[in-house]
Enzyme design. Structure first.
Site, PDB file in Angstrom:
ATOM      1  N   ASP A  92     -40.874   8.920  32.418  1.00  0.00           N
ATOM      2  CA  ASP A  92     -40.950  10.013  33.385  1.00  0.00           C
ATOM      3  C   ASP A  92     -40.829  11.322  32.604  1.00  0.00           C
ATOM      4  OD1 ASP A  92     -38.286  10.389  32.793  1.00  0.00           O
ATOM      5  OD2 ASP A  92     -37.541   9.677  34.709  1.00  0.00           O
ATOM      6  N   ASP A 271     -40.259   1.599  40.118  1.00  0.00           N
ATOM      7  CA  ASP A 271     -39.089   1.567  39.238  1.00  0.00           C
ATOM      8  C   ASP A 271     -37.884   1.995  40.057  1.00  0.00           C
ATOM      9  OD1 ASP A 271     -37.817   4.423  38.134  1.00  0.00           O
ATOM     10  OD2 ASP A 271     -39.772   4.616  39.083  1.00  0.00           O
TER      11      ASP A 271
END
Length: 376
Positions: A92, A271
């Site tokens: 990310d 996730d």
């Protein structure tokens, strides 16, 4: 990166596909264990490969930037070599930390100024620096720098934030075009849809993101406290706009039920820290409901942790033994519970794939949601 969409379920929007990267294939739908600082808490990489069999894991740009630092990662040859992981990795962009560390940051058009949670030092992230850091980390899939809005969020704030995220996206793309990969493999880039829980903003953002023509697309700013009904509504709106021939990644979601319901809406990738965090607190997920293994009722229950035997810990140890380890505050308790929960999440998405391919996903999904919505 290449995405082959194999089949879409006939009674829902669920999809089964395969993502091909230079570090291997990822069969979707997929759950990605969170390895924030180059480690999935309490789990060896060999256990991730052999017992949990994760196709891909996630790393965090903000945390890896602070330590071990990009200098160390580049010296090691990238995150794959540093942590001895030869399968795909997604990072990310640090945008979520803008949200989660909101008390220690200042956001403007240039980027985000924030204070390190480690030593209090000040740092500044921009769309460009986030791309540079992710180049240094060397993930197979890297994310655009965005702002994750809180919930609840005023409409005007959500709108202004969305437009800034879109402007940041253009800066990310322009910078990536000028800065090739550092290592000997390709990196795919995913932009992120924002817009809080406002239908018009989500649709507008999804249309803008779709127009960028990236290798895949992500949905951010959800699972931040909104009711499940709003999560599903926003996901449905966005998935109806995003291109079918690109993978869709719903960030930070969620419970096993959340995952199945969002697979039914057309999401491919997930996730969440929930399976590992809950495991460390003694909460186990199973196909028949959740178990608080610390409860006294398990004190003399010598049956296996989970008779489904998804991972070796499920039948190697008893509920009584695992409860004893938690009561005694042994580290092994958290490790066993973590392996179980991650194994269950991987089983869940792979079983979903089987039923999508078999054409009976909706029937199976409805049965599983009913079963899992219990406390044992």
């Amino acid at each position: 990166m290449k995405f082959d969409l194999k089949i879409t379920d006939t009674t829902s929007k669920a999809r089964a596909g395969t993502i091909t990267t230079d570090h291997g294939e990822i069969e979707t739908p997929i759950f990605m264990p969170v390895g924030t600082v180059a480690s999935v808490k309490g789990v060896h990489q060999q256990e991730l490969k052999k017992d949990i069999n994760a196709d891909i894991i996630l790393g965090n740009t903000y945390h890896l930037y602070l330590r071990p630092t990009t200098k160390i990662l580049e010296k090691a040859g990238g995150l794959h070599k540093f942590m001895k992981w030869d399968r795909p990795i997604l990072t990310d962009s640090g945008g979520y930390q803008v949200y989660s560390l909101s008390g220690n940051n200042k956001i403007n058009e240039k980027g985000v100024k924030f204070k390190s949670h480690i030593d209090g030092s000040m740092h500044f992230f921009t769309p460009e620096s986030s791309m540079d850091i992710q180049r240094s980390i060397g993930a197979d899939i890297i994310m655009a720098f965005d702002e994750c809005t809180p919930y609840p969020c005023e409409y005007n704030y959500a709108k202004n934030s969305m437009h800034m995220t879109h402007r940041w996206l253009k800066r990310c793309i322009n910078h990536l075009e000028k800065t090739p990969e550092i290592y000997d493999f390709k990196q795919a880039f995913f932009p992120i849809v924002q817009g809080s829980t406002y239908k018009d903003l989500r649709k507008q953002s999804a249309e803008f993101i779709a127009s960028m023509g990236a290798e895949g697309n992500a949905i951010g700013g959800l699972s931040v406290g909104e009711p499940a009904e709003e999560l599903y509504e926003m996901t449905d709106i966005v998935c109806s706009v995003l291109p079918e021939d690109k993978p869709r990644y719903l960030m930070g979601v969620g419970t096993p039920i959340n995952i199945l319901e969002n697979i039914a809406l057309g999401v491919d990738m997930f996730d969440c820290v929930m399976p590992t965090r809950n495991a460390r607190n003694g909460m186990l997920f199973t196909a028949h409901g959740s178990i608080n293994i610390k409860n006294k009722k398990w004190e003399d229950d010598f049956s296996p942790i989970d008779e489904m035997n998804i991972t070796f810990v499920d039948t190697e140890y008893s509920k009584a033994y695992l409860r004893h380890l938690f009561v005694a505050k042994e580290y092994l308790a958290k490790q066993i519970a973590t392996i179980h929960n991650l194994g269950f999440y991987m089983w869940l998405v792979r079983e979903a794939r089987k039923h999508i391919l078999a054409g009976d996903f909706t029937i199976w999904k409805n049965m599983m949601v009913k079963q899992m919505d219990k406390r044992l």
